[in-house]
Design a protein around this motif. Structure first.
Motif, mmCIF file in Angstrom:
data_model
loop_
_atom_site.group_PDB
_atom_site.id
_atom_site.type_symbol
_atom_site.label_atom_id
_atom_site.label_comp_id
_atom_site.label_asym_id
_atom_site.label_seq_id
_atom_site.Cartn_x
_atom_site.Cartn_y
_atom_site.Cartn_z
ATOM 1 N N ILE A 113 4.582 13.278 11.598
ATOM 2 C CA ILE A 113 4.600 13.020 10.783
ATOM 3 C C ILE A 113 4.618 11.664 10.041
ATOM 4 N N ALA A 114 5.059 10.729 11.156
ATOM 5 C CA ALA A 114 4.749 9.209 10.801
ATOM 6 C C ALA A 114 3.752 9.229 11.042
ATOM 7 N N ASP A 115 2.566 9.622 12.196
ATOM 8 C CA ASP A 115 1.593 8.936 12.362
ATOM 9 C C ASP A 115 0.202 8.869 11.116
ATOM 10 N N VAL A 116 0.905 10.630 10.647
ATOM 11 C CA VAL A 116 -0.434 10.350 9.255
ATOM 12 C C VAL A 116 0.655 9.665 7.776
ATOM 13 N N VAL A 117 1.295 9.440 7.884
ATOM 14 C CA VAL A 117 1.746 7.844 6.956
ATOM 15 C C VAL A 117 1.950 7.154 7.148
ATOM 16 N N THR A 118 1.825 6.531 7.740
ATOM 17 C CA THR A 118 2.025 5.862 8.812
ATOM 18 C C THR A 118 -0.260 5.647 8.435
ATOM 19 N N ALA A 119 -0.749 5.780 8.984
ATOM 20 C CA ALA A 119 -2.176 5.004 8.745
ATOM 21 C C ALA A 119 -2.781 5.362 7.341
ATOM 22 N N ASN A 120 -2.491 6.748 6.479
ATOM 23 C CA ASN A 120 -2.600 7.036 5.482
ATOM 24 C C ASN A 120 -1.922 5.980 4.359
ATOM 25 N N LEU A 121 -0.952 5.636 4.461
ATOM 26 C CA LEU A 121 -0.415 5.047 3.187
ATOM 27 C C LEU A 121 0.342 3.672 3.396
ATOM 28 N N THR A 122 1.416 4.186 4.668
ATOM 29 C CA THR A 122 1.743 1.983 5.016
ATOM 30 C C THR A 122 0.687 1.346 5.108
ATOM 31 N N ALA A 123 0.170 1.500 6.416
ATOM 32 C CA ALA A 123 -0.981 0.813 6.866
ATOM 33 C C ALA A 123 -2.070 -0.116 5.336
ATOM 34 N N THR A 124 -2.658 1.106 4.432
ATOM 35 C CA THR A 124 -3.291 0.890 3.380
ATOM 36 C C THR A 124 -2.090 -0.179 2.249
ATOM 37 N N MET A 125 -0.713 -0.172 2.552
ATOM 38 C CA MET A 125 -0.115 -0.809 1.598
ATOM 39 C C MET A 125 0.074 -2.633 2.097
ATOM 40 N N GLN A 126 0.306 -1.902 3.163
ATOM 41 C CA GLN A 126 0.108 -3.405 4.119
ATOM 42 C C GLN A 126 -0.977 -4.174 4.230
ATOM 43 N N LEU A 127 -2.335 -3.897 3.756
ATOM 44 C CA LEU A 127 -3.418 -5.005 4.471
ATOM 45 C C LEU A 127 -3.825 -5.177 2.915
ATOM 46 N N THR A 128 -3.943 -4.574 2.344
ATOM 47 C CA THR A 128 -3.755 -4.454 0.421
ATOM 48 C C THR A 128 -2.837 -5.972 0.549
ATOM 49 N N ARG A 129 -1.165 -5.654 0.332
ATOM 50 C CA ARG A 129 -0.918 -7.260 -0.265
ATOM 51 C C ARG A 129 -1.484 -8.300 1.380
ATOM 52 N N ALA A 130 -1.569 -7.800 2.797
ATOM 53 C CA ALA A 130 -2.390 -9.527 3.567
ATOM 54 C C ALA A 130 -3.778 -9.715 2.581
ATOM 55 N N LEU A 131 -3.815 -8.747 1.622
ATOM 56 C CA LEU A 131 -5.513 -9.647 1.630
ATOM 57 C C LEU A 131 -5.619 -10.021 0.379
ATOM 58 N N LEU A 132 -4.380 -9.703 -0.762
ATOM 59 C CA LEU A 132 -3.602 -9.464 -1.710
ATOM 60 C C LEU A 132 -3.952 -11.469 -2.254
ATOM 61 N N PRO A 133 -3.495 -12.073 -1.175
ATOM 62 C CA PRO A 133 -4.609 -14.006 -1.194
ATOM 63 C C PRO A 133 -5.877 -13.815 -2.020
ATOM 64 N N GLN A 134 -6.391 -13.338 -1.055
ATOM 65 C CA GLN A 134 -8.058 -13.627 -0.909
ATOM 66 C C GLN A 134 -8.771 -12.669 -2.289
ATOM 67 N N LEU A 135 -8.333 -11.950 -3.283
ATOM 68 C CA LEU A 135 -8.617 -11.133 -3.849
ATOM 69 C C LEU A 135 -8.429 -11.928 -5.055
ATOM 70 N N LEU A 136 -7.099 -12.230 -4.867
ATOM 71 C CA LEU A 136 -6.772 -13.396 -6.166
ATOM 72 C C LEU A 136 -7.294 -14.511 -6.998
ATOM 73 N N ALA A 137 -7.702 -14.623 -5.662
ATOM 74 C CA ALA A 137 -8.410 -15.959 -5.441
ATOM 75 C C ALA A 137 -9.844 -16.330 -5.756
ATOM 76 N N LYS A 138 -10.399 -14.363 -5.530
ATOM 77 C CA LYS A 138 -11.754 -14.641 -6.425
ATOM 78 C C LYS A 138 -11.189 -14.233 -7.793
ATOM 79 N N ARG A 139 -12.694 -14.107 -8.825
ATOM 80 C CA ARG A 139 -12.505 -13.691 -10.106
ATOM 81 C C ARG A 139 -12.715 -12.610 -10.201
ATOM 82 N N GLY A 140 -12.571 -11.475 -10.897
ATOM 83 C CA GLY A 140 -12.792 -10.414 -11.729
ATOM 84 C C GLY A 140 -12.333 -9.163 -10.033
#
Ligand SMILES: NC(=O)c1ccc[n+]([C@@H]2O[C@H](COP(=O)([O-])OP(=O)(O)OC[C@H]3O[C@@H](n4cnc5c(N)ncnc54)[C@H](OP(=O)(O)O)[C@@H]3O)[C@@H](O)[C@H]2O)c1
Length: 261
Positions: free
Chosen positions: A102-129
């Motif tokens: 159960i933990a493996d599926v939630v971690t791979a599909n959801l938690t890792a996606t949220m963690q990566l998105t947060r980590a890349l947000l500064p790069q995304l927000l530095a670009k227009r659009g």
């Protein structure tokens, strides 16, 4: 759309590989992510030189795996788009699943996606659009027997996408939620393919999903996109009138149980 840099997770897989090829055909530059370095290298090799493709083989459920990808994106000059594709399937009787599964599926599909998105947000927000594309599933709006944990993880991706769309509405970040129906990739086990066949469910090619991603990006605004007919109708109907879908699926339960591993 002029040439931009996209990072595509799950690029060693069916849908991620097709999305990478479609973005490269549009002239975009790519950072490819997955665990299987040989597959990523083979994909990078067949992309046009204009894609300037670099690849990172790492496990995105691990902090060091995500950090390696974030560094590669910064080294590429920052990214204008993150396409979250990486994920795992899970067709199982819930009562027979153990805690780790159960933990493996939630971690791979959801938690890792949220963690990566947060980590890349500064790069995304530095670009227009900049664009954030989250690959969900029909099961992210219509939970299915035998897919309890997978459905829960994809409902999570749906909610995550919706909240971010609203939280960043005034920050120039477009958030796209895209829900494929069954798609011909290695994600689906023989049992899932057999069940889809028995239920008469159509399966799309990964290229169909890739074209839908391009269309979402072309729209130039945040949105939710459901693929396939009648799946897109059922997904929306389930949100508005779940009792109708309860009844329809109750009639399919014996068939679904026969296919459970
Ligand atoms: N196929 C369908 O019927 C279907 C339908 C709706 C939605 N989706 C969604 O579409 C997405 C892509 O699936 P697919 O059908 O293309 O499956 P796939 O061919 O099995 O590809 C899955 C990809 O995710 C990567 N991945 C999995 N766990 C990872 C981890 N811990 N760290 C880094 N990468 C990881 C895999 O990397 P490696 O192979 O290198 O390990 C692979 O590149 C998934 O989110 C899935 O839920 C699929």
């Amino acid at each position: 759309m002029s040439a931009r840099t996209f990072v595509v997770t799950g690029a060693s897989g069916g849908i991620g590989g097709a999305i990478a090829e479609a973005l490269a055909a549009r002239g975009h530059r790519l950072v490819l992510a997955g665990r299987d370095g040989a597959r990523l290298a083979a994909l990078a090799k067949k992309l046009p030189a204009s894609a300037d493709a670099v690849w990172v083989a790492s496990d995105l459920t691990r902090a060091d795996g995500r950090a390696a990808l974030v560094t590669a994106c910064a080294d590429a000059g920052g990214v204008d788009g993150l396409v979250n594709v990486a994920g795992v399937g899970c067709f199982a009787a819930f009562e027979r699943m153990d805690e780790n599964a159960i933990a493996d599926v939630v971690t791979a599909n959801l938690t890792a996606t949220m963690q990566l998105t947060r980590a890349l947000l500064p790069q995304l927000l530095a670009k227009r659009g900049a664009d954030l594309v989250n690959i969900g599933s029909t099961f992210g709006s219509l939970a299915f027997p035998g897919h309890a944990v997978y459905s829960a993880s994809k409902f999570g991706i749906y909610g995550f996408s919706e909240a971010l769309r609203r939280e960043f509405a005034d920050r120039g970040l477009c958030v796209h939620y895209l829900a494929p129906r069954a798609t011909d990739t290695a994600l689906n086990s023989a049992e899932v393919n057999a069940l889809n066949g028995a239920m008469g469910n159509h399966s799309d090619s990964p290229a169909v999903v890739a074209q839908a991603v391009l269309a979402a990006l072309d729209a130039g605004r945040s949105g939710r996109h459901y693929l396939g007919w009648p799946e897109k109708l059922f997904a929306r109907l389930n949100l508005a009138c779940p009792a109708l879908i309860d009844k329809a699926l109750a009639g399919k339960l014996a068939l679904i149980r026969r296919h459970l591993p």
